[in-house]
Scaffold this motif. Sequence first.
Motif, short mmCIF file in Angstrom:
data_model
loop_
_atom_site.label_atom_id
_atom_site.label_comp_id
_atom_site.label_asym_id
_atom_site.label_seq_id
_atom_site.Cartn_x
_atom_site.Cartn_y
_atom_site.Cartn_z
N ARG A 85 0.83 -1.21 0.00
CA ARG A 85 0.00 0.00 0.00
C ARG A 85 0.86 1.25 0.00
O ARG A 85 0.56 2.23 -0.69
N SER A 119 2.46 1.30 -3.67
CA SER A 119 1.55 1.42 -4.83
C SER A 119 0.10 1.41 -4.36
O SER A 119 -0.63 0.44 -4.55
N GLN A 162 -2.80 2.91 -5.24
CA GLN A 162 -3.90 2.74 -6.18
C GLN A 162 -3.91 1.34 -6.78
O GLN A 162 -4.96 0.75 -7.00
N TRP A 163 -2.73 0.81 -7.06
CA TRP A 163 -2.62 -0.54 -7.61
C TRP A 163 -3.22 -1.54 -6.63
O TRP A 163 -4.01 -2.41 -7.02
N GLN A 200 -5.43 -1.20 -4.32
CA GLN A 200 -6.87 -1.06 -4.11
C GLN A 200 -7.69 -1.81 -5.16
O GLN A 200 -8.86 -2.13 -4.92
N HIS A 201 -7.08 -2.14 -6.28
CA HIS A 201 -7.80 -2.83 -7.35
C HIS A 201 -7.42 -4.30 -7.47
O HIS A 201 -7.78 -4.95 -8.46
N TYR A 210 -10.00 0.29 3.42
CA TYR A 210 -9.33 0.73 2.21
C TYR A 210 -9.58 -0.23 1.05
O TYR A 210 -9.75 0.19 -0.09
#
Length: 210
Positions: free
Chosen positions: A167, A170, A172-173, A175-176, A205
């Motif tokens: 986290r 990366s 944003q990475w 979170q997906h 998150y």
Amino acid sequence: MIGMCWLLLRQGRLDEAETLAAQTADMIEPRLSRATPDECAAWGWLALRAAAAAGRNNRPQEARHYHRVATTAASAVGREHTGSFFRHWTTFGPLTVGMKGVEDAMVVGDARTVVCKAGEDALSPKAWKSTGRPSDDNWNRHRMDVARAHARTGDLTAAMDELTGVRRASPQWLQHQHVAAETMQEILKKRKRTLTAAMRDMASYLGVVG
């Protein structure tokens, strides 16, 4: 062709992925005494794709064979190499092959092997001086495998450490990534005491409800 094999893997077309990767690897197999790093890297990545397909298709003996081929290619390259044909998305070398071996072990549910291998210096940032740095995506995916393995073996603190590290690097990475959410769900289910603030924050998150 490496990308096409990846697409076939993602679609679950494992026989096709293995056949395409293996046949193409046979066609382009370089003479190592005169091969360029690009040629070795292409050959090695095809072997990794074939190994991934075979492992997911319950063909462990074939997967081990392809992984040995990839190891040979990585030894010829010597360190992480950014090939001209995949310059913007990955590298190939001994570290990448090691990480993919960990991924394959996680696919078949061998969490203890993942934890053991991940703890070796050869698969840690300590090795980057000699091996070169892997691509960020491959490194992050590797840490996700390690996080899940820790959760499976009951070391929830170590699993959280891995998630937190990815986290931080990366956000944003992470979170997906479905694997991250699934790992967090395992942590919540196995946690016998009150959740820590970090666990609650990570669950929120990743959109995980405990």
